[in-house]
Design a protein around this motif. Structure first.
Motif, PDB file in Angstrom:
ATOM      1  N   MET A 151      -4.835   9.115   8.578  1.00  0.00           N
ATOM      2  CA  MET A 151      -4.079   9.373   8.622  1.00  0.00           C
ATOM      3  C   MET A 151      -2.348   7.884   9.278  1.00  0.00           C
ATOM      4  SD  MET A 151      -1.680  12.779  10.086  1.00  0.00           S
ATOM      5  CE  MET A 151      -1.979  12.283  12.050  1.00  0.00           C
ATOM      6  N   VAL A 152      -3.714   8.211  10.257  1.00  0.00           N
ATOM      7  CA  VAL A 152      -2.499   7.081  11.133  1.00  0.00           C
ATOM      8  C   VAL A 152      -3.537   5.167  10.267  1.00  0.00           C
ATOM      9  CG1 VAL A 152      -2.484   8.254  12.775  1.00  0.00           C
ATOM     10  CG2 VAL A 152      -4.501   7.246  12.993  1.00  0.00           C
ATOM     11  N   ASP A 153      -4.563   5.212   9.472  1.00  0.00           N
ATOM     12  CA  ASP A 153      -5.100   3.817   8.113  1.00  0.00           C
ATOM     13  C   ASP A 153      -6.088   3.689   9.973  1.00  0.00           C
ATOM     14  OD1 ASP A 153      -3.777   5.011   6.531  1.00  0.00           O
ATOM     15  OD2 ASP A 153      -2.232   3.570   7.047  1.00  0.00           O
ATOM     16  N   ALA A 154      -7.368   4.309  10.700  1.00  0.00           N
ATOM     17  CA  ALA A 154      -7.245   3.910  11.232  1.00  0.00           C
ATOM     18  C   ALA A 154      -8.740   3.170  11.047  1.00  0.00           C
ATOM     19  CB  ALA A 154      -7.922   4.318  12.816  1.00  0.00           C
ATOM     20  N   GLU A 155      -9.846   2.202  11.318  1.00  0.00           N
ATOM     21  CA  GLU A 155     -11.008   1.774  10.684  1.00  0.00           C
ATOM     22  C   GLU A 155     -12.013   2.796  11.208  1.00  0.00           C
ATOM     23  OE1 GLU A 155     -11.098  -0.438   8.155  1.00  0.00           O
ATOM     24  OE2 GLU A 155      -9.135  -1.057   8.845  1.00  0.00           O
ATOM     25  N   ILE A 156     -13.246   3.351  10.068  1.00  0.00           N
ATOM     26  CA  ILE A 156     -14.139   4.713  10.473  1.00  0.00           C
ATOM     27  C   ILE A 156     -14.919   4.600  10.194  1.00  0.00           C
ATOM     28  CG2 ILE A 156     -14.660   6.673   9.800  1.00  0.00           C
ATOM     29  CD1 ILE A 156     -11.190   7.359   8.696  1.00  0.00           C
ATOM     30  N   TYR A 157     -15.817   4.407  11.328  1.00  0.00           N
ATOM     31  CA  TYR A 157     -17.623   4.305  11.253  1.00  0.00           C
ATOM     32  C   TYR A 157     -17.802   5.425  11.638  1.00  0.00           C
ATOM     33  CZ  TYR A 157     -16.538  -0.919  11.769  1.00  0.00           C
ATOM     34  OH  TYR A 157     -15.735  -2.233  10.760  1.00  0.00           O
ATOM     35  N   ALA A 158     -18.971   6.050  11.374  1.00  0.00           N
ATOM     36  CA  ALA A 158     -18.847   7.286  11.423  1.00  0.00           C
ATOM     37  C   ALA A 158     -20.740   7.558  11.551  1.00  0.00           C
ATOM     38  CB  ALA A 158     -19.208   8.168  10.051  1.00  0.00           C
ATOM     39  N   THR A 159     -21.515   8.279  11.871  1.00  0.00           N
ATOM     40  CA  THR A 159     -23.170   8.581  12.217  1.00  0.00           C
ATOM     41  C   THR A 159     -22.821   9.916  11.491  1.00  0.00           C
ATOM     42  OG1 THR A 159     -22.664   9.630  14.076  1.00  0.00           O
ATOM     43  CG2 THR A 159     -23.338   7.630  14.331  1.00  0.00           C
ATOM     44  N   VAL A 160     -24.418  10.377  10.314  1.00  0.00           N
ATOM     45  CA  VAL A 160     -24.956  12.056  10.309  1.00  0.00           C
ATOM     46  C   VAL A 160     -26.234  11.966  10.113  1.00  0.00           C
ATOM     47  CG1 VAL A 160     -22.936  11.952   8.258  1.00  0.00           C
ATOM     48  CG2 VAL A 160     -24.663  10.916   7.829  1.00  0.00           C
ATOM     49  N   SER A 161     -26.413  13.098   9.293  1.00  0.00           N
ATOM     50  CA  SER A 161     -28.251  12.916  10.126  1.00  0.00           C
ATOM     51  C   SER A 161     -29.113  12.856   8.512  1.00  0.00           C
ATOM     52  CB  SER A 161     -28.024  14.670  10.494  1.00  0.00           C
ATOM     53  OG  SER A 161     -27.856  15.159   9.875  1.00  0.00           O
ATOM     54  N   ASN A 162     -28.266  12.739   7.454  1.00  0.00           N
ATOM     55  CA  ASN A 162     -29.353  12.680   6.108  1.00  0.00           C
ATOM     56  C   ASN A 162     -28.062  11.761   5.406  1.00  0.00           C
ATOM     57  OD1 ASN A 162     -28.071  14.254   4.934  1.00  0.00           O
ATOM     58  ND2 ASN A 162     -28.605  16.054   5.717  1.00  0.00           N
ATOM     59  N   GLU A 163     -29.065  11.542   4.306  1.00  0.00           N
ATOM     60  CA  GLU A 163     -28.108  10.593   2.838  1.00  0.00           C
ATOM     61  C   GLU A 163     -27.423  12.253   2.367  1.00  0.00           C
ATOM     62  OE1 GLU A 163     -26.967   7.724   0.969  1.00  0.00           O
ATOM     63  OE2 GLU A 163     -28.719   8.306   2.429  1.00  0.00           O
ATOM     64  N   GLU A 164     -27.767  12.894   2.413  1.00  0.00           N
ATOM     65  CA  GLU A 164     -26.540  14.285   1.096  1.00  0.00           C
ATOM     66  C   GLU A 164     -25.476  14.113   1.918  1.00  0.00           C
ATOM     67  OE1 GLU A 164     -26.643  19.219   0.633  1.00  0.00           O
ATOM     68  OE2 GLU A 164     -27.873  18.043   1.852  1.00  0.00           O
ATOM     69  N   LYS A 165     -25.335  14.181   2.988  1.00  0.00           N
ATOM     70  CA  LYS A 165     -24.099  14.003   4.607  1.00  0.00           C
ATOM     71  C   LYS A 165     -23.274  12.135   4.016  1.00  0.00           C
ATOM     72  CE  LYS A 165     -25.699  17.209   7.353  1.00  0.00           C
ATOM     73  NZ  LYS A 165     -26.088  17.878   9.037  1.00  0.00           N
ATOM     74  N   ALA A 166     -24.200  11.449   4.071  1.00  0.00           N
ATOM     75  CA  ALA A 166     -24.279  10.121   3.627  1.00  0.00           C
ATOM     76  C   ALA A 166     -22.934   9.863   2.001  1.00  0.00           C
ATOM     77  CB  ALA A 166     -24.457   9.376   4.376  1.00  0.00           C
ATOM     78  N   LYS A 167     -23.355  10.997   1.523  1.00  0.00           N
ATOM     79  CA  LYS A 167     -23.099  11.028   0.132  1.00  0.00           C
ATOM     80  C   LYS A 167     -21.512  11.169  -0.009  1.00  0.00           C
ATOM     81  CE  LYS A 167     -24.424  11.379  -4.374  1.00  0.00           C
ATOM     82  NZ  LYS A 167     -22.920  12.069  -4.725  1.00  0.00           N
ATOM     83  N   TYR A 168     -20.899  13.106   1.504  1.00  0.00           N
ATOM     84  CA  TYR A 168     -20.233  12.953   0.992  1.00  0.00           C
ATOM     85  C   TYR A 168     -19.063  12.559   1.486  1.00  0.00           C
ATOM     86  CZ  TYR A 168     -17.374  17.628   2.409  1.00  0.00           C
ATOM     87  OH  TYR A 168     -16.233  18.605   2.020  1.00  0.00           O
ATOM     88  N   LEU A 169     -19.607  11.859   3.080  1.00  0.00           N
ATOM     89  CA  LEU A 169     -18.375  11.262   3.219  1.00  0.00           C
ATOM     90  C   LEU A 169     -18.034   9.743   2.140  1.00  0.00           C
ATOM     91  CD1 LEU A 169     -19.965  10.283   6.686  1.00  0.00           C
ATOM     92  CD2 LEU A 169     -17.668  12.779   5.745  1.00  0.00           C
ATOM     93  N   MET A 170     -19.216   9.398   1.460  1.00  0.00           N
ATOM     94  CA  MET A 170     -18.511   8.100   0.171  1.00  0.00           C
ATOM     95  C   MET A 170     -17.472   9.297  -0.448  1.00  0.00           C
ATOM     96  SD  MET A 170     -22.222   6.718   0.364  1.00  0.00           S
ATOM     97  CE  MET A 170     -21.842   6.160  -0.679  1.00  0.00           C
ATOM     98  N   ASP A 171     -17.914   9.963  -0.765  1.00  0.00           N
ATOM     99  CA  ASP A 171     -17.534  11.172  -2.595  1.00  0.00           C
ATOM    100  C   ASP A 171     -15.871  11.156  -1.688  1.00  0.00           C
ATOM    101  OD1 ASP A 171     -19.489   9.406  -3.776  1.00  0.00           O
ATOM    102  OD2 ASP A 171     -20.785  11.872  -3.441  1.00  0.00           O
ATOM    103  N   THR A 172     -15.936  11.896  -1.074  1.00  0.00           N
ATOM    104  CA  THR A 172     -14.135  12.829  -0.014  1.00  0.00           C
ATOM    105  C   THR A 172     -14.085  12.193   0.242  1.00  0.00           C
ATOM    106  OG1 THR A 172     -16.019  15.020   0.006  1.00  0.00           O
ATOM    107  CG2 THR A 172     -14.115  15.049   0.142  1.00  0.00           C
ATOM    108  N   PHE A 173     -13.876  10.836   1.018  1.00  0.00           N
ATOM    109  CA  PHE A 173     -13.219  10.416   2.117  1.00  0.00           C
ATOM    110  C   PHE A 173     -12.594   8.766   1.371  1.00  0.00           C
ATOM    111  CE2 PHE A 173     -14.094  14.262   3.914  1.00  0.00           C
ATOM    112  CZ  PHE A 173     -13.427  14.526   4.635  1.00  0.00           C
ATOM    113  N   GLY A 174     -14.453   8.724   0.809  1.00  0.00           N
ATOM    114  CA  GLY A 174     -14.137   6.982   1.031  1.00  0.00           C
ATOM    115  C   GLY A 174     -15.167   5.604   1.420  1.00  0.00           C
ATOM    116  N   VAL A 175     -15.358   6.724   3.031  1.00  0.00           N
ATOM    117  CA  VAL A 175     -16.339   6.071   3.435  1.00  0.00           C
ATOM    118  C   VAL A 175     -16.607   4.920   2.605  1.00  0.00           C
ATOM    119  CG1 VAL A 175     -17.297   6.107   5.539  1.00  0.00           C
ATOM    120  CG2 VAL A 175     -15.271   7.727   5.243  1.00  0.00           C
ATOM    121  N   PRO A 176     -16.681   3.759   3.028  1.00  0.00           N
ATOM    122  CA  PRO A 176     -17.816   2.729   2.774  1.00  0.00           C
ATOM    123  C   PRO A 176     -19.315   2.764   3.381  1.00  0.00           C
ATOM    124  CG  PRO A 176     -15.938   1.474   2.951  1.00  0.00           C
ATOM    125  CD  PRO A 176     -15.920   2.951   4.093  1.00  0.00           C
ATOM    126  N   ARG A 177     -20.575   2.983   1.743  1.00  0.00           N
ATOM    127  CA  ARG A 177     -22.031   3.113   2.931  1.00  0.00           C
ATOM    128  C   ARG A 177     -22.393   2.297   4.019  1.00  0.00           C
ATOM    129  NH1 ARG A 177     -25.243   4.566   4.887  1.00  0.00           N
ATOM    130  NH2 ARG A 177     -27.513   6.138   4.540  1.00  0.00           N
TER     131      ARG A 177
END
Length: 663
Positions: A151-177
């Motif tokens: 919402m405020v155009d911040a640069e997002i870095y994230a951690t997840v526990s598995n590849e399924e969750k990583a894919k969800y962030l990519m597909d839903t929010f457009g977070v780069p792999r």
């Protein structure tokens, strides 16, 4: 017992007093959070009032100073004991649910967005172009934070526990792999520094503990902040490296409980209306009758999004609901069991209860209980008399004014004596309330053309198993079984429940001498929990006994079991040699369930090892213990033992840190 999820159970609780700025909310859906699980397994201190910290429902009452809410409003809220049917909460911790948003969706939002807003804006002061590291980004708080950061155009870095969750962030929010890292080990630190050209992030929202917390602290940029929302290291008095503070880094803690206590406010609906945020997705909904499964599922730490417990069905109704225009007659009903059942009936909608008893109204406690029911909106009528006397029954039934819809026959008199010494007076004193009394209730209700929804007869396992000195009582309870079948043959609803000793409430719980007799006979007193009794009442008063589903017999026993196996020489249960128990004896000799056999084998092994430590060094001992541990792990993960593969690691089986702690 704290630390064991299997100890979780529903319990009745007195409602808090409604203060001037409070509202009473009938809960429809509750969001489950990790701190609920951590409280249940005793990692953090659980609330004295129960579990659940956010939910959604309908306002039923409002205090005199409440300004913006009224009865009937649909609200989302933050409040303790949200995992219940009702709660009292400050108006400041509620917000009206926008049209088109379901209770389940609304229940996903209050805690996670309130936590995130306070953490990254009020404390973190996150602005456009700044970088943020979001741990456990596919959890409720993580997904809320991603929405707010975008919402405020911040640069997002994230951690997840598995590849399924990583894919969800990519597909839903457009977070780069290349900006999504592993939350299970320390590798994310090197990855974060590499992606930020060695500078680190301006803000980190930390929910990791132990070594991973310290590694996160080293990822903070100069003038950056780390906001801590995990209590584990704080409670454990963990230490933090001081040197990063030299570069103007800040470490802050956010505790939503303290925020609600000292700065009670919730303000997220305007963001929802402006489409800056949306309900947490995906959500997995559990019904309230499988609450343990919901806790187990969250404990595994593999879920995406939010877990929600639905307290009611889609129409807002619980399994049983009593019409507030009808009346219900309780014979007895003012003892421990009766008061518990009465409260439950009123909570489920009843607004007129009639009590018939010889001592009704004579005790101060009766008047106090009547006042309690009145405060809940229920009218109570006391009729002093005996159910064995037809005239007294005919005085009680007309109190319903033609609206009698249910009868609970709870009369109980004990007069123990060996049969050879029993007088006719001792016999009649016990038998008449159940035999003559039940006939009187039946005949009077039929004569009054009462269209009953249920006719419940309360008996005892004494009528099934027998008990020394209680021939009279056993006979009276046996009659109830037969009479229930008689009414059913007439096309009239009826059910007889033969109940074992109930824990904490009722006659047996209040009289230690009776409990001692049961102990001496090898029975297991107190095996029926109060919540189990109420569940049984729910069954007997629900559609199972509706006129469209009358069966040959609706009777059942509640709590029949022994404290010892039937084959154990020390088992002195009177019923263990009965013909009806043959199947249990045979099954015990030829085969046992894997769970009980496993438990017995392990106990035998441990006992033997205590006497001979060398047993632990035998070649097959390690394999045996590994199998037993594997079986226990699968049971904690709600998986079948048939799926046990000894070559798998515990991590491969799916066991997270919270399951490890409980194991």
């Amino acid at each position: 017992m704290p630390g064991h999820l299997t100890a979780l159970h529903w319990a009745l609780q007195e409602m808090e007093t409604l203060k001037d700025d409070d509202v009473e909310v009938e809960t429809y859906a509750t969001g489950l959070n990790f701190r609920d699980v951590m409280g249940a397994i005793n990692i953090v201190e659980a609330s004295e009032n129960g579990f659940g910290h956010e939910g959604a429902g309908i306002v039923r009452r409002a205090g005199s100073d409440v300004k913006d809410l009224k009865a009937g409003d649909h609200v989302m809220f933050i409040g303790n004991c949200a995992l219940g049917t009702q709660l009292v909460v400050s108006e400041n911790l509620c917000e009206k649910i926008p049209d088109g948003l379901s209770f389940e969706d609304a229940a996903t939002m209050p805690c996670v967005f309130a936590t995130s807003i306070y953490s990254i804006f009020d404390i973190g002061n996150l602005k456009k172009g700044q970088s943020i590291l979001i741990h456990s980004a596919c959890g409720g708080v993580g997904l809320a934070t991603i929405q707010l950061a975008q919402m405020v155009d911040a640069e997002i870095y994230a951690t997840v526990s598995n590849e399924e969750k990583a894919k969800y962030l990519m597909d839903t929010f457009g977070v780069p792999r290349n900006r999504i890292f592993n939350s299970r080990n320390t590798s994310f630190a090197e990855d974060v520094m590499q992606e930020t050209n060695g500078e680190g992030v301006d803000l980190a929202l930390n929910s990791l503990s132990g070594e991973l917390l310290h590694v996160t602290w080293r990822c903070i940029a100069v003038f950056g902040k780390m906001v801590e929302i995990c209590k584990r290291d704080l409670i454990g008095s963990g230490k933090l490296d001081m040197s990063p503070f030299m570069a103007n880094r800040n470490y802050c803690c956010v505790d939503l409980d303290q925020i609600c206590l000292r700065k009670p406010t919730i303000n997220i609906v305007h963001l929802l209306r402006e489409r800056h945020i949306h309900p947490i997705r995906p959500i997995k909904v559990f019904n309230s009758d499988v609450i343990l499964d919901a806790f187990r599922y969250m404990q595994e730490g593999v879920h995406l999004g939010k877990i929600v417990v639905s307290m009611r069905d889609s129409t807002g109704q619980r399994l049983t609901y009593f019409d507030n225009f009808d009346a219900y007659l309780l014979v007895g009903g003012l003892g421990g069991l009766g008061r518990s059942i009465s409260t439950w009936i009123v909570e489920h909608g009843a607004r007129h209860l009639i009590y018939l008893s010889r001592s009704v109204g004579a005790d101060k406690k009766h008047q106090e209980f009547a006042q309690e029911l009145t405060s809940m909106g229920c009218r109570t009528d006391f009729v002093q008399g005996s159910v064995s006397n037809l005239d007294d029954v005919t005085k009680a039934v007309p109190q319903a004014q033609g609206r009698l819809k249910g009868i609970l026959q709870m009369s109980m008199v004990l007069c123990d004596q060996t049969f050879t010494s029993m007088t006719i007076k001792e016999w009649n004193t016990v038998v008449h309330p159940k035999v003559k009394g039940t006939w009187n209730l039946h005949n009077t209700s039929v004569s009054a053309n009462a269209d009953l929804d249920f006719f419940v007869l309360f008996g005892s396992l004494s009528g099934v198993c027998g008990q020394p000195g209680q021939t009279n009582y056993a006979s009276a309870n046996t009659f109830l079984d037969a009479f229930s079948q008689y009414r059913l043959s007439l096309g009239l609803p009826a059910c007889a429940i033969q109940i074992d000793a109930v824990e904490e409430v009722g006659c047996l719980a209040e009289h230690e001498s009776i409990m001692q007799k049961l102990n001496a006979a090898g029975a297991l007193p107190g095996t029926v929990l109060e919540c189990e009794l109420l569940e049984a009442i729910e069954v007997t008063t629900a559609s199972t006994l509706s006129k469209s589903r009358l069966t040959a017999s609706n009777n059942f026993c509640l709590g029949l079991r022994s404290s010892l196996p039937l084959s154990d020489p020390g088992n002195r249960s009177l019923w263990k040699k009965g013909t009806r128990m043959t199947a249990f004896h045979n099954s015990g000799e030829t085969s046992t369930t894997s769970g009980s056999a496993s438990s017995d084998d392990l106990e035998t092994f441990v006992t033997a090892a205590k006497g001979d430590v060398a047993l632990l060094g035998q070649p097959n001992s390690a394999h045996f213990l590994a199998v037993e541990i594997g079986k226990k792990v699968l049971s904690l993960l709600l998986k079948l033992e048939e799926g046990l593969q000894m070559s798998c690691s515990l991590f491969d089986v799916g066991m997270g840190s919270l399951v490890v702690i409980e194991l």
